[in-house]
Write an enzyme that holds these catalytic residues in place. Structure first.
Site, mmCIF file in Angstrom:
data_model
loop_
_atom_site.group_PDB
_atom_site.id
_atom_site.type_symbol
_atom_site.label_atom_id
_atom_site.label_comp_id
_atom_site.label_asym_id
_atom_site.label_seq_id
_atom_site.Cartn_x
_atom_site.Cartn_y
_atom_site.Cartn_z
ATOM 1 N N ARG C 111 0.911 -1.293 -0.100
ATOM 2 C CA ARG C 111 0.184 0.092 0.036
ATOM 3 C C ARG C 111 0.835 1.323 0.050
ATOM 4 O O ARG C 111 2.345 1.110 -0.017
ATOM 5 C CB ARG C 111 -0.792 0.019 1.342
ATOM 6 C CG ARG C 111 -0.191 -0.119 2.413
ATOM 7 C CD ARG C 111 -1.142 0.321 3.754
ATOM 8 N NE ARG C 111 -0.202 0.329 4.912
ATOM 9 C CZ ARG C 111 -0.644 0.534 6.120
ATOM 10 N NH1 ARG C 111 -1.904 0.718 6.317
ATOM 11 N NH2 ARG C 111 0.171 0.396 7.277
ATOM 12 N N CYS C 115 3.073 5.932 -7.578
ATOM 13 C CA CYS C 115 3.796 7.306 -7.918
ATOM 14 C C CYS C 115 3.247 8.525 -7.707
ATOM 15 O O CYS C 115 2.193 8.515 -8.253
ATOM 16 C CB CYS C 115 4.614 6.871 -9.395
ATOM 17 S SG CYS C 115 5.062 8.347 -10.128
ATOM 18 N N GLU C 150 -1.817 7.956 5.658
ATOM 19 C CA GLU C 150 -0.427 7.957 6.009
ATOM 20 C C GLU C 150 0.416 8.168 4.855
ATOM 21 O O GLU C 150 1.201 7.188 4.478
ATOM 22 C CB GLU C 150 -0.301 6.703 6.709
ATOM 23 C CG GLU C 150 -0.767 6.627 8.158
ATOM 24 C CD GLU C 150 -0.635 5.303 8.809
ATOM 25 O OE1 GLU C 150 -0.027 4.354 8.361
ATOM 26 O OE2 GLU C 150 -0.646 5.328 10.183
ATOM 27 N N CYS C 157 10.929 7.319 -10.326
ATOM 28 C CA CYS C 157 10.724 6.634 -11.689
ATOM 29 C C CYS C 157 11.096 8.001 -12.833
ATOM 30 O O CYS C 157 11.572 9.132 -12.405
ATOM 31 C CB CYS C 157 9.613 6.303 -11.942
ATOM 32 S SG CYS C 157 8.223 7.633 -11.857
ATOM 33 N N CYS C 160 8.781 10.840 -12.432
ATOM 34 C CA CYS C 160 9.351 11.878 -11.243
ATOM 35 C C CYS C 160 10.475 12.485 -11.535
ATOM 36 O O CYS C 160 10.706 13.707 -11.038
ATOM 37 C CB CYS C 160 9.600 10.763 -10.111
ATOM 38 S SG CYS C 160 8.213 10.303 -9.247
ATOM 39 N N GLU C 307 -5.699 7.668 15.239
ATOM 40 C CA GLU C 307 -5.441 6.221 15.302
ATOM 41 C C GLU C 307 -4.560 5.952 16.575
ATOM 42 O O GLU C 307 -3.663 6.730 16.769
ATOM 43 C CB GLU C 307 -4.615 5.547 14.219
ATOM 44 C CG GLU C 307 -5.326 5.515 13.107
ATOM 45 C CD GLU C 307 -4.660 4.800 11.972
ATOM 46 O OE1 GLU C 307 -3.824 3.911 12.258
ATOM 47 O OE2 GLU C 307 -4.719 4.841 10.504
ATOM 48 N N GLU C 355 -2.489 -7.336 9.302
ATOM 49 C CA GLU C 355 -2.602 -6.434 10.380
ATOM 50 C C GLU C 355 -3.863 -7.280 11.469
ATOM 51 O O GLU C 355 -4.367 -6.501 12.224
ATOM 52 C CB GLU C 355 -3.298 -5.006 10.064
ATOM 53 C CG GLU C 355 -2.127 -4.325 9.546
ATOM 54 C CD GLU C 355 -2.614 -2.829 9.452
ATOM 55 O OE1 GLU C 355 -1.609 -1.962 9.281
ATOM 56 O OE2 GLU C 355 -3.711 -2.551 9.169
#
Lengths: 675, 675, 675
Positions: C111, C115, C150, C157, C160, C307, C355
């Protein structure tokens, strides 16, 4: 008997005469006789010599070697040579090269280097196996086939990706089932097309050290890779069996090697063989357990010790010499635990490349006047003496320890609750507690017939496969004693949690509920406080690693935690279920506790040691149709006294009668044929 | 004399005025005079400025800098700027970019980044060197050429693969010879086509930490890479020499740097230069040994200290300042061991990028009122005083220590018997045992003329090159004392074992056979027990690491092992061979033993220290045609008394007469011109 | 107030009902009510469910979930689901996949994997955000938008690379400016074409562990990546605001997360939210500091605790349970420092993937009869009691501590003088010295309005941005007390050294010159020797890490070094400048020294603690327009007595009057509404 052409414990090892000139080989053959060597494993890495190019095969040199071995009285364990593909193949057909965990396409080099789903590799490995079988099927020298070598390693290339999708279709039928099995909705990984699935490696779901974002795909990829390599093995197996249906076929396994599900592989091996390379500081009981696991792969059938070093290894950090007597002692340890062969890697040291400092019967000096050779010859002579007396002997025990590769994968892929949990360590703790009391155990799969056992121990039974809980319930109901530990009963085969409270499907038989699982740092511990003294157990003991916070729901509480906020909560429980008992150990105890606990359980079942335990002395029994043999192995550096009690019999090696007691010299071995 | 335009010990260092404006450079030049700086190394990394695109060269700024330096009285060490290619070149001609050990094609960045087999790099690096030589050949400022910078690093690209095959064809002529040299039949790596050979890296035969499946290809690739980089150097060297045949040419080496065979390189350098960066905790004697190795590269010819830091480094984990006096002391250490220059990296700190916290004569504050500058100026003044008195002075000693890059590669590529064996550490143990007794040694190659020596020490002479055993036998036969150690005489130049018993070709001269080699863990040891007291040696000493189990076959046993199953077997032997002696030390002893042993051997040969050893005091002698100079260096933090005995002379720095004894202040230096 | 639909401290957390069947969700909703849960964060990772292919969107299931939540009285924090792209998108548009630091193009997996400069990602993430806003803009359940999740990680790349060049053009206009800013002439990296610039990663300028050859490009790439990810956020933000301009929008930050410049991000968040995951051994004051930093991002505006885990984590090495009371204590710690929400990851444990062992309000057992649930419900009830009394309360303090992401990047990218220097550690040392004395501080950016403060502390102010030195001078001149440390004032925003003597632009206000910077090994230290006793300080203290060798140039010397060659040189100075004082601490002191020093400074400014410090007791004050609340938190495992002195008020949780003194139980909390 593996092959009745040679009705004794085979003695031999890997031999690479293709590296040598004829004069050296003559010397080797001469020395084989001096050492009592009667089997040579050859052709392990000779593919490039046998097939110098795509269309040319050359067996003439191999014909010659086999002839010369046979002429000198040495039988052959014939390998198929497919453990490393030829360089020309890698250049001409790059599909044979693997893509590694980091996603890099490899170039030619190393060994165990072929993509298991490479069409080229499969075609040519099957073909060479068949050609060898055709050519040598009637040769009297051949005792057994040795396919490839130490299968292992995974590949992550595009053809493996394709193969994985096909494998998944066969397992799950629909993508919907895959999504559910892997819980892909977590982090939005829902697949709508089979092509969306890519192998889990450092470029996708995993990172180094058995870490993954999705345990489901990672578990299935391990299964798929184990199956893919097995498929390569089976292609060769079938090709050989077409021509020599009567000759046994094996491949050399690697004990506790993690990446292949050996219980699944074992179904396709005629006889188990394995390579035993303990380090200087490997616990004796861990080697013992590994032998027992290899014996357990085919439910007690004797196995081959295919490789061990006569003296030292080359690939460990500090390659200490085996001390005088150690090689012989460890060889007998294998026999004591079910081996019907004692074989070495290697018979002669190579002159170059990375294994040239690996020990051998014949060292670089090239003559027989070495300590190592003398010890080998001494053992060779003894094995001649033993003749066929031990062949096919079995180990009888009513204690089984469950060992499961898939469970191990799942435990170690788990993210949380602690990085310190190692499946093998926990299994070994229980094994060792029996070992120290001279009680033997079988290492068994989750498919084993539990009715053969009075006690079944399943440490960290994290993954409970379909039907396995029922099997355990039945076992206990019928009077069996079952024991499991913390972090058990949590997930199904896809690492999906069984909802409704840990230990999931095992909750009923265990009569407990594990509400929480605490993890502490390595320097922290808790205490197991017995509610009352019980047999060998009294007072309190240390425990560590993980701490299930359990509630007894019908189970009797035998011990409670001594500290932390869960002080007083159960840490050891037993549940009466039908005619049997189900035990739960909620943390990882110190050895003294486990010895007491298992000692008590064995005592209740009338399981006893053949002779009382003595520190450093290993004891086993093997039994044939007619005889029973007690092995007593002295791992100490000092002479050690052994009390035999009522046992009497004959020393199988010396032929002397034995009774009452005896003193074994350092590294000494007694094989007592019981009266 | 390196260049008689400047007949004194050169004092200077790297200077990057192209980063600065003219006012700052004016200040720099003013301060150079204050510090006694007379040489500036310039143009080290200015390729992109000199050649802003493929067809454009611009030397005008460099003309100006050279002019201004010369006008202010500063000579120039002119670099060719090829240590890093321009960014435009990397984009336009990606062949200049390396493929790294992991198999990744790199992008533009860093330095020492060019593929040594890149046609583009070779073409343009040669061209810029030639253009510089043409342009500045008659400029009076130029003292010496400095080609590229700190050559190093390997490449694994396809053009290197091609180059490697060509190199192999030249070395071996046939593939059959390659297969034999590398023992490719092991693991079935037999090559049938040159194209099948690929560079050994993480994608093929090697893995990180000097591990390889095939030592043969890995050794040859190191030779090839060392040669490839040398080829780049030679292209520039030849281009320069066409225009300035009289000017000396060098490149700055890196002491014990492992990847290049400096003995082979040294043949192509007019003068050795090197960069000395000890850490805060580097043993003094290891720095001393490295100086001696650099001096040994051209058989004693004085060398250049090309770089050291005036104060601190930036790339070590903890970059401690050089304490007051330390920079001067370590500069004189270089001179004491053969340096005819004292030069710094760098004369001025840069304002940006990764080396801006590397120490400099002129710090960021930009003025002369700093501790570091004052110490530099003090040394500068002293070097002016010394004038040309020390130039061309030589070190005379009858003790040689063999150091061999190819042997080091082979030792450290070995798989087994222990990961703890480091070639440099073992050489240093012997060097240090002499150093502590004020006895100098030359570090020599396997090509050296042994007749110059009474004692030759060759620790861990694992690889014995063709003819070298004969050379040793001749040396001993004629009366020399030869000493070698465990793990010697094992292999030939291709890491192929010499069959027939270790130490192979050395067995005859040593009069022993090493039957086995034990390796223990780092916390384990054995003892060297002397059979009788001998000179400085008596009783017993500790030893560790490896333990050859040797049999004396003619050699006399001087000491035996004190424990383990080989207790009582020889650990120290001496063999009389012709008029000389050949010693074998079968394990790695503690320093006290080696000091006693080498002290005894020197005594027998009449080799003595100029003055008695004192802890923390380093002593050397350099000798010119007319004079002899004793260097006494106080590495202690306390004043230390020195007894000179009969020695008398003149303090070269102060001009004061010296006799009997003296007290050196902390970090103090005495250069005594002997009467 | 974040949203006046729910005028109380929100209580809730992440919820993934899409994994569950309706019966389970019914149970969940029932338990939410039992626990007092009133907010559920949903849709965080559901992109693949919402958009199963490029042209199909399906919101029906989400409609249903929102309806059911709302119907049961639970509000929604609605995420946009763009924290992980769908698998089909990765296959169809590989431009969404990142290239990692090692230069490898990733495949689908994990996750936070998109890009940030991918046209596809930007197009579809903006589109899904807009579709969600359109669809749910009028739904009364929605309290707030939660964009993505987050944000973090960098990409290297080619798109970028292009984006970086464009970004550089905007920042520098010309390549000449880039070359100057990065000092590219060093190592010959001069750029003549924008295309020559490539992202700095392991294939070009950097290597693992924050190492770079050129700090300039590395700093700018961090800025560019932070901006690129922010750009993605802003696209979603703007798309949402078009439809729901009145609803607040946030994304969950990660406290001290290094890679994003949160002060720059904060400008675009309506309210700060963050995820708090201390480890078992994280210092309490470090968690406190992180809360204060999050509060500081928007200059004191209350933030959301988005959280935290109710019980344990899954991704730490040893995931210990939160002990009884700890969850509640740490929740109140957040409130005490500015949080207006208490939210969990997660409300229910997931059944599969990485998780599943992360704690949750509802555990796998699925009912409310667990310790964890009971503690959650207890807290839920208390938060109901608190009603809106604490909402919008502010922290008033006259002490500011500068925290700067760009400075942190520069400090940790520095090559030299020591690898041991960690920016956060040094800031925390000063924060902790105040914390231990019950004195609150604001964490502030370099843009903050200093006139709000009496004391400004800026540890390791290595990078001094344009105008910042003037700002400090003004602050001091007007009477402020400023304090900075070693390794400050060295470089500008591009890591280019300010010439003329450290601490560069700060030299004038500090009245000192730092001539050299010594670094010692971790086991070495020096002493801070006070020139005379001063308040709480007398005698001497230990210091370590780095040691500036400073000269007072107008400053008064308060303490000197106790050893090393710089014994007697200043280590603590204060400079009177205008009406204020500027302090310099030249090394890294032990805690006792810092407590004494900061205690003295606060005393001089009349800054006092509300109640006297007691070990293990954390004290803060929050103030609304009408009231002032004292928080007293007992982190001890024992009951602890607190002296309140003259303070009296009402216990906000129990409603009881409080005066004189009280005893807090272990993990106990008092919120005192002052009279």
């Amino acid at each position: 008997m593996i092959n009745d052409k040679l009705p004794k414990i085979w003695y031999g090892g890997d031999y690479n005469p293709e590296q040598w000139d004829k004069e050296i080989m003559n010397e080797d053959l001469r020395m084989f006789k001096l050492a009592g060597i009667d089997v040579a494993t050859i052709n392990v890495f000779s593919w490039a010599l046998l097939q110098p190019s795509e269309d040319i095969y050359d067996f003439t040199w191999l014909d010659d070697i086999i002839e010369r071995l046979y002429a000198s009285g040495t039988y052959v364990c014939l390998a198929t040579s497919t453990g490393a593909h030829p360089a020309w193949m890698a250049r001409k057909y790059p599909d044979v090269l693997r893509v590694d965990f980091e996603g890099r396409k490899r170039k030619f080099g190393a060994r165990h280097n072929s993509c298991p789903n490479s069409p080229t590799y499969r075609k040519y490995s099957e073909r060479i196996a068949e050609k060898l079988a055709e050519r040598y099927k009637d040769h009297p020298a051949i005792l057994i086939w040795h396919i490839s070598n130490e299968y292992g390693g995974y590949c992550y290339c595009d053809q493996c990706a394709d193969g994985f999708r096909t494998w998944l279709q066969a397992r799950y039928a629909t993508l919907g089932q895959v999504n559910k099995a892997w819980n892909t909705n977590f982090w939005g990984h829902t697949f709508y097309d089979w092509e969306d699935i890519v192998p889990p490696n450092a470029l996708s779901e995993e990172w180094a050290g058995d870490n993954t974002c999705f345990q489901g795909i990672s578990l299935d990829y391990r299964r798929f890779m184990s199956d893919s390599l097995l498929e390569c093995y089976k292609l060769e197996y079938d090709a050989i069996k077409k021509h020599t249906p009567e000759l046994p076929v094996t491949t050399n396994l690697m004990g506790l090697y993690k990446e292949l599900d050996y219980f699944k592989w074992a179904k396709h091996l005629d006889v188990i063989s394995w390579d035993n390379y303990p380090s200087f500081n490997t616990p004796i009981s861990l080697t013992a357990m590994t032998h027992d696991l290899m014996r357990g792969l085919k439910e007690g059938q004797p196995f081959m010790l295919m490789e061990q070093t006569p003296s030292q290894q080359n690939w460990q950090p500090y390659n200490s010499l085996k001390r005088p007597g150690m090689m012989k002692l460890w060889s007998y340890q294998a026999v004591a635990r079910g081996a019907d062969t004692v074989m070495f890697f290697q018979l002669r040291r190579s002159v170059g490349a990375c294994e040239k400092y690996h020990g051998a019967v014949i060292e670089h000096v090239g003559h027989e006047h070495t300590r190592v050779f003398r010890e080998c010859a001494e053992l060779g002579a003894e094995l001649q003496t033993l003749s066929d007396k031990l062949l096919d002997a079995r180990v009888n025990t009513r204690v089984g320890i469950v060992y499961d590769w898939e469970n191990r994968w799942a435990v170690e892929l788990s993210s949380g609750p602690t990085v310190a949990l190692q499946y093998v360590d926990e299994v070994h703790k229980y094994y060792d507690a029996l070992f120290q009391q001279n009680i033997q155990a079988n290492l068994i799969s989750t498919d084993a017939d539990f009715s053969n056992y009075d006690i079944i121990i399943a440490p960290v039974l994290y993954m409970v496969k379909k039907g396995f809980a029922k099997q355990i319930e039945h076992f206990v109901h019928e009077g069996g004693t079952f024991l499991t530990t913390f972090f058990s009963g949590i997930v199904n085969e896809n690492d999906i949690v069984t909802l409704g409270g840990y230990p999931g499907e095992l909750r009923k038989v265990l009569g407990i509920w594990a509400e929480e699982i605490d993890a502490l740092f390595p320097d922290q511990s808790n205490q197991i406080v017995l509610t009352e003294s019980w047999g060998a157990l009294h007072g309190q003991y240390q425990c560590g690693l993980l701490f299930d916070l359990i509630h007894a729901e019908g189970a009797e509480v035998k011990a409670v935690y001594g500290s932390e906020f869960y002080q007083g909560m159960p840490v050891l429980t037993v549940n009466k279920f039908g005619a049997g008992q189900a035990w739960y150990v909620a943390s990882s105890p110190e050895p003294a506790f486990l010895q007491g606990l298992l000692g008590n359980l064995c005592k209740e079942k009338g399981i006893t040691a053949p002779i009382p335990p003595v520190a450093g002395i290993e004891v086993t029994t093997r039994t044939t149709a007619n005889n029973s043999f007690l092995f007593v192995l002295n791992h100490n550096d000092q002479p050690t006294s052994i009390e035999l009690g009522d046992l009497t019999g004959t020393d199988l090696i010396t032929g002397e009668p034995i009774k009452n007691k005896l003193t074994l010299p350092p590294k000494g071995v007694l094989i007592l044929e019981k009266n």
